[in-house]
Design a protein around this motif. Structure first.
Motif, PDB file in Angstrom:
ATOM      1  N   VAL A  81      -0.495  -1.099  -1.058  1.00 20.05           N
ATOM      2  CA  VAL A  81      -1.781  -0.459  -1.365  1.00 20.05           C
ATOM      3  C   VAL A  81      -1.559   0.993  -1.758  1.00 20.05           C
ATOM      4  CG1 VAL A  81      -3.889   0.441  -0.298  1.00 20.05           C
ATOM      5  CG2 VAL A  81      -3.267  -1.964   0.013  1.00 20.05           C
ATOM      6  N   ILE A  82      -0.771   1.707  -0.963  1.00 22.42           N
ATOM      7  CA  ILE A  82      -0.531   3.127  -1.226  1.00 22.42           C
ATOM      8  C   ILE A  82       0.230   3.317  -2.543  1.00 22.42           C
ATOM      9  CG2 ILE A  82       0.676   5.187  -0.398  1.00 22.42           C
ATOM     10  CD1 ILE A  82       0.095   4.203   2.464  1.00 22.42           C
ATOM     11  N   TYR A  83       1.268   2.520  -2.745  1.00 26.24           N
ATOM     12  CA  TYR A  83       2.061   2.637  -3.981  1.00 26.24           C
ATOM     13  C   TYR A  83       1.205   2.363  -5.215  1.00 26.24           C
ATOM     14  CZ  TYR A  83       5.637   1.766  -7.517  1.00 26.24           C
ATOM     15  OH  TYR A  83       6.395   1.810  -8.666  1.00 26.24           O
ATOM     16  N   ASN A  84       0.459   1.267  -5.190  1.00 25.99           N
ATOM     17  CA  ASN A  84      -0.363   0.909  -6.350  1.00 25.99           C
ATOM     18  C   ASN A  84      -1.423   1.961  -6.646  1.00 25.99           C
ATOM     19  OD1 ASN A  84       1.059  -1.463  -6.669  1.00 25.99           O
ATOM     20  ND2 ASN A  84      -0.478  -2.763  -5.681  1.00 25.99           N
ATOM     21  N   GLU A  85      -2.011   2.532  -5.591  1.00 25.49           N
ATOM     22  CA  GLU A  85      -3.046   3.537  -5.804  1.00 25.49           C
ATOM     23  C   GLU A  85      -2.457   4.821  -6.377  1.00 25.49           C
ATOM     24  OE1 GLU A  85      -6.864   5.109  -6.059  1.00 25.49           O
ATOM     25  OE2 GLU A  85      -6.106   3.056  -5.829  1.00 25.49           O
ATOM     26  N   LEU A  86      -1.296   5.209  -5.905  1.00 26.25           N
ATOM     27  CA  LEU A  86      -0.653   6.433  -6.412  1.00 26.25           C
ATOM     28  C   LEU A  86      -0.239   6.287  -7.872  1.00 26.25           C
ATOM     29  CD1 LEU A  86       1.589   7.478  -3.378  1.00 26.25           C
ATOM     30  CD2 LEU A  86      -0.465   8.625  -4.223  1.00 26.25           C
ATOM     31  N   HIS A  87      -0.027   5.047  -8.308  1.00 21.63           N
ATOM     32  CA  HIS A  87       0.391   4.805  -9.693  1.00 21.63           C
ATOM     33  C   HIS A  87      -0.743   4.225 -10.543  1.00 21.63           C
ATOM     34  CE1 HIS A  87       4.233   5.088  -7.535  1.00 21.63           C
ATOM     35  NE2 HIS A  87       4.747   5.457  -8.677  1.00 21.63           N
ATOM     36  N   SER A  88      -1.951   4.331 -10.028  1.00 22.89           N
ATOM     37  CA  SER A  88      -3.119   3.843 -10.770  1.00 22.89           C
ATOM     38  C   SER A  88      -3.615   4.912 -11.752  1.00 22.89           C
ATOM     39  CB  SER A  88      -4.233   3.487  -9.784  1.00 22.89           C
ATOM     40  OG  SER A  88      -5.439   3.206 -10.461  1.00 22.89           O
ATOM     41  N   ILE A  89      -4.294   4.474 -12.810  1.00 21.74           N
ATOM     42  CA  ILE A  89      -4.814   5.432 -13.793  1.00 21.74           C
ATOM     43  C   ILE A  89      -6.026   6.185 -13.241  1.00 21.74           C
ATOM     44  CG2 ILE A  89      -3.974   4.148 -15.808  1.00 21.74           C
ATOM     45  CD1 ILE A  89      -6.815   3.010 -16.123  1.00 21.74           C
ATOM     46  N   ASP A  90      -6.636   5.642 -12.193  1.00 22.44           N
ATOM     47  CA  ASP A  90      -7.782   6.324 -11.580  1.00 22.44           C
ATOM     48  C   ASP A  90      -7.513   6.572 -10.095  1.00 22.44           C
ATOM     49  OD1 ASP A  90      -7.854   3.661 -10.876  1.00 22.44           O
ATOM     50  OD2 ASP A  90     -10.044   3.534 -10.860  1.00 22.44           O
ATOM     51  N   THR A  91      -6.346   7.123  -9.811  1.00 23.07           N
ATOM     52  CA  THR A  91      -5.938   7.382  -8.430  1.00 23.07           C
ATOM     53  C   THR A  91      -6.987   8.210  -7.684  1.00 23.07           C
ATOM     54  OG1 THR A  91      -3.601   7.336  -9.021  1.00 23.07           O
ATOM     55  CG2 THR A  91      -4.178   8.429  -6.954  1.00 23.07           C
ATOM     56  N   SER A  92      -7.316   7.769  -6.486  1.00 21.65           N
ATOM     57  CA  SER A  92      -8.248   8.514  -5.636  1.00 21.65           C
ATOM     58  C   SER A  92      -7.495   8.971  -4.386  1.00 21.65           C
ATOM     59  CB  SER A  92      -9.439   7.629  -5.238  1.00 21.65           C
ATOM     60  OG  SER A  92     -10.242   8.293  -4.287  1.00 21.65           O
ATOM     61  N   THR A  93      -7.006  10.214  -4.412  1.00 25.08           N
ATOM     62  CA  THR A  93      -6.260  10.731  -3.260  1.00 25.08           C
ATOM     63  C   THR A  93      -7.158  10.861  -2.034  1.00 25.08           C
ATOM     64  OG1 THR A  93      -6.673  12.996  -4.024  1.00 25.08           O
ATOM     65  CG2 THR A  93      -4.591  11.968  -4.687  1.00 25.08           C
ATOM     66  N   GLU A  94      -8.449  11.142  -2.261  1.00 25.40           N
ATOM     67  CA  GLU A  94      -9.379  11.264  -1.135  1.00 25.40           C
ATOM     68  C   GLU A  94      -9.533   9.934  -0.400  1.00 25.40           C
ATOM     69  OE1 GLU A  94     -10.067  14.523  -3.922  1.00 25.40           O
ATOM     70  OE2 GLU A  94     -10.081  12.351  -4.186  1.00 25.40           O
ATOM     71  N   THR A  95      -9.580   8.835  -1.155  1.00 24.86           N
ATOM     72  CA  THR A  95      -9.705   7.520  -0.528  1.00 24.86           C
ATOM     73  C   THR A  95      -8.444   7.173   0.247  1.00 24.86           C
ATOM     74  OG1 THR A  95     -11.069   6.874  -2.430  1.00 24.86           O
ATOM     75  CG2 THR A  95     -10.379   5.127  -0.944  1.00 24.86           C
ATOM     76  N   LEU A  96      -7.291   7.522  -0.320  1.00 25.37           N
ATOM     77  CA  LEU A  96      -6.029   7.296   0.376  1.00 25.37           C
ATOM     78  C   LEU A  96      -5.945   8.139   1.646  1.00 25.37           C
ATOM     79  CD1 LEU A  96      -3.228   7.068  -2.370  1.00 25.37           C
ATOM     80  CD2 LEU A  96      -3.961   5.284  -0.773  1.00 25.37           C
ATOM     81  N   ASP A  97      -6.407   9.382   1.566  1.00 26.35           N
ATOM     82  CA  ASP A  97      -6.398  10.252   2.744  1.00 26.35           C
ATOM     83  C   ASP A  97      -7.227   9.646   3.875  1.00 26.35           C
ATOM     84  OD1 ASP A  97      -4.778  12.158   1.612  1.00 26.35           O
ATOM     85  OD2 ASP A  97      -6.399  13.513   1.051  1.00 26.35           O
ATOM     86  N   LEU A  98      -8.415   9.166   3.537  1.00 28.25           N
ATOM     87  CA  LEU A  98      -9.284   8.577   4.559  1.00 28.25           C
ATOM     88  C   LEU A  98      -8.664   7.313   5.132  1.00 28.25           C
ATOM     89  CD1 LEU A  98     -11.857   8.782   6.146  1.00 28.25           C
ATOM     90  CD2 LEU A  98     -13.094   7.655   4.272  1.00 28.25           C
ATOM     91  N   LEU A  99      -8.024   6.510   4.285  1.00 24.47           N
ATOM     92  CA  LEU A  99      -7.334   5.312   4.772  1.00 24.47           C
ATOM     93  C   LEU A  99      -6.234   5.700   5.762  1.00 24.47           C
ATOM     94  CD1 LEU A  99      -6.748   2.218   4.599  1.00 24.47           C
ATOM     95  CD2 LEU A  99      -5.088   2.771   2.796  1.00 24.47           C
ATOM     96  N   LYS A 100      -5.463   6.726   5.437  1.00 24.81           N
ATOM     97  CA  LYS A 100      -4.374   7.171   6.322  1.00 24.81           C
ATOM     98  C   LYS A 100      -4.918   7.634   7.669  1.00 24.81           C
ATOM     99  CE  LYS A 100      -1.183   8.592   2.646  1.00 24.81           C
ATOM    100  NZ  LYS A 100      -0.521   9.755   1.997  1.00 24.81           N
TER     101      LYS A 100
END
Length: 271
Positions: free
Chosen positions: A102-121
């Motif tokens: 999930v983290i890898y795919n999101e970081l390499h997505s064209i519409d990466t949402s770092t805020e969403t990843l932060d909340l997930l973490k």
């Protein structure tokens, strides 16, 4: 809820979210019990900030000796960015692989949402701590602050899908319900909470009342002089009880976390 717990929550709410309230005067013994709760939850900077907000409160009758002790323990609170976990993991191997993906795919997505990843973490980190030590108020408060300051940038559709894939949706909902029942958040501030959970309040009360603080010196298994292995049964029973409190929210990860800690304890046998 007794007077110690009431004052504890009022100071936490004031220190973290500037929630107005009035304190009740207590004896020196009760203030020391409250300080024990603060130390067990590792929220001293929030407590100090809350005390400062109640400086003119008639109920703030802290003895000078306790004030001096608090000053000695004063530490600057980390910024919100500093409190976001840099990396997270799950105890279950299958779910941990899924988390990494999930983290890898999101970081390499064209519409990466770092805020969403932060909340997930934050949610994952809180969950793992809760499985091991009980309710993590510091982490819950961090989640609340993040929602109030950056929640408008979070993609909650993505977050919902991730939490369901990781089988942590119920744990996230529990953490959200703590914000609602303990810290006065509104339901519309936490989109991933779909239903109220009265158990969230009771779990929080039980956790702050548990003054048995984990330390680095605490052992689970130890080898005696003649080579026999003996275990600290009190620690094992306590950790088992803590895990069981959350098994209804994340059965697979709760079980994996307990087994992982059990195995790690065996590998850390001291001479």
């Amino acid at each position: 809820m007794d007077i110690i717990q009431r004052n504890f929550f009022r100071i936490m709410c004031s220190g973290a979210f500037a929630t107005p309230s009035s304190l009740e005067a207590m004896s020196a013994f009760k203030w020391r019990r409250l300080i024990q709760m603060v130390e067990a939850q590792q929220v001293m900077p929030i407590f100090i900030h809350g005390i400062e907000r109640h400086a003119m409160d008639e109920g703030l009758n802290l003895p000078e000796t306790i004030i001096a002790e608090i000053r000695d323990k004063h530490e600057e609170r980390k910024t919100l960015v500093e409190r976001i976990p840099k990396s997270v993991r799950l105890s279950n191997t299958f779910l941990n692989r899924r988390l990494k993906k999930v983290i890898y795919n999101e970081l390499h997505s064209i519409d990466t949402s770092t805020e969403t990843l932060d909340l997930l973490k934050i949610i994952v980190s809180n969950s793992e701590t809760m499985f091991t030590r009980g309710m993590n108020l510091g982490g819950i408060i961090t989640m609340g602050e993040y929602l109030r300051t950056r929640g408008n940038k979070v993609d909650f559709v993505k977050l919902d899908n991730w939490l369901k894939a990781l089988r942590l949706y119920a744990m996230a909902e529990l953490q959200g319900n703590v914000l609602i029942s303990v810290f006065g958040f509104e339901e519309d501030e936490i989109p991933f909470v779909s239903k109220s959970d009265s158990n969230a309040y009771q779990l929080t009360l039980r956790s702050i009342s548990d003054l048995a603080k984990d330390t680095a010196h605490e052992w689970h298994f130890r080898q005696n002089a003649v080579g026999f292995v003996k275990n600290n049964s009190a620690v094992l029973h306590r950790n088992a009880r803590r895990s069981l409190r959350y098994i209804r929210y994340a059965p697979l990860e709760t079980t994996s976390n307990f087994v992982s800690n059990f195995v790690r304890s065996l590998s850390e046998i001291e001479e």
